[in-house]
Design a protein around this motif. Sequence first.
Motif, short mmCIF file in Angstrom:
data_model
loop_
_atom_site.label_atom_id
_atom_site.label_comp_id
_atom_site.label_asym_id
_atom_site.label_seq_id
_atom_site.Cartn_x
_atom_site.Cartn_y
_atom_site.Cartn_z
N ILE A 33 0.84 -1.20 0.00
CA ILE A 33 0.00 0.00 0.00
C ILE A 33 0.87 1.25 0.00
O ILE A 33 0.63 2.22 -0.72
N VAL A 34 1.90 1.24 0.83
CA VAL A 34 2.92 2.29 0.86
C VAL A 34 4.27 1.60 0.88
O VAL A 34 4.49 0.70 1.70
N GLY A 35 5.18 1.98 -0.01
CA GLY A 35 6.49 1.36 -0.03
C GLY A 35 6.62 0.35 -1.16
O GLY A 35 5.70 0.14 -1.95
N ASP A 36 7.78 -0.32 -1.19
CA ASP A 36 8.11 -1.20 -2.30
C ASP A 36 7.88 -2.68 -2.00
O ASP A 36 8.25 -3.54 -2.79
N HIS A 116 1.91 -0.98 10.03
CA HIS A 116 2.28 0.40 10.31
C HIS A 116 3.44 0.84 9.43
O HIS A 116 4.25 0.01 9.01
N ILE A 117 3.51 2.13 9.18
CA ILE A 117 4.61 2.69 8.41
C ILE A 117 5.57 3.37 9.38
O ILE A 117 5.19 4.30 10.10
N VAL A 277 -1.67 4.30 8.73
CA VAL A 277 -2.26 4.20 7.39
C VAL A 277 -3.57 3.43 7.44
O VAL A 277 -3.72 2.39 6.81
N GLY A 278 -4.52 3.97 8.19
CA GLY A 278 -5.74 3.23 8.47
C GLY A 278 -6.82 3.31 7.41
O GLY A 278 -7.78 2.54 7.46
#
Length: 363
Positions: A33-36, A116-117, A277-278
């Motif tokens: 969702i976020v990141g690689d 979590h990020i 990032v909910g």
Amino acid sequence: MKNNRFVVIMAGGKGERFWPQSRLERPKHLLPIVGDAPMLTQTLRRLDGLVPVENQIIITNAEQRKLVLEVCSELPAENVIGEPIGRDTAAAVGLAALLVGRRSPDAVFAILPADHIIENTAGFQKVLNRAFVCAESESVLVTIGIKPNIPATGLGYIHKGEVSTSIDGVDVYSVQDFVEKPDLETAKSYLASGEYFWNAGMFIWGVKTVNAAFSQFVPELHNALNNITTGLDKGDAIDDVLAEEYPKLEKISIDYALMEKAKNVVTIQSEFDWDDVGEWPAIARHFPKDTSENVSRGDVVLQQSEGNIVYSSDGHLTALLGVEDLIVVHSGDATLICHKDKAQEIKGLVQEIGSNDKYKKLV
């Protein structure tokens, strides 16, 4: 590195607020969702050098276990546990204490969410190490508090009390109470007071300490968990034992079961960036915006449109014209369109979709 320290990652959620990208069989923690990389993979990377791989345990659900094993191939297969049915976080924590305790009765372990990020791995490990030291030194339930920078209404808060001790010159606070998601004015007062942290759901404690808390505050759940131990002691397969005993466990969150009742709760302030990032609007904090404040991923064309979040997959072109503040997500067999103000209500929409026999395979 101390082999008596464990980390248990909670990876059983459905990620309904990230539908239609997130599904029951492949929820958001198994997606980038976020990141690689999948968010669960990112969580495991943050543990490198902190605890041995053999001391990292994942509790997921039975439907996701196969995919979790694929994503986390470096973990021993026996370290990935599939819940046959969701019984909320207290049952999962109790199961974690049981599993860790069977390996080392004097161990301490951390409970971490899978999704979590956190970019500052060094800062994260420094704080977690302090929490481990605290849990090893005293019979306390440790939680990591995130210093708020906005009056967030979508998060629970920790009301810190007096300084109870210090570790490496860093204060550890007693916890006065935990509070649920506040309204905006209350959240503003929390931020202004400097007495509140965000509750990130990260906990650290000794096996004996948390078991004592279960015995005191939720004795029926504690006794039911002991039935799982009895089955495992007989040599029964863990999947068979859980299938028999897990549905009998009380469904209650760890906050309600223990944290809001116990008097030996302390908190350590984080020294790292953090985002849970909910929901879909949260990704706007992690991707560049165009000159009209739009955030887009995939094949997207926007004209005369402002403040939108557009996520288009499978090579599908998604085009927006003359609209603002929308979430538009295309995911092959389903498309979501909603106003950003309604992001919290996507979960209810997904539940309604799942109640329809024609569409339940899409959730």
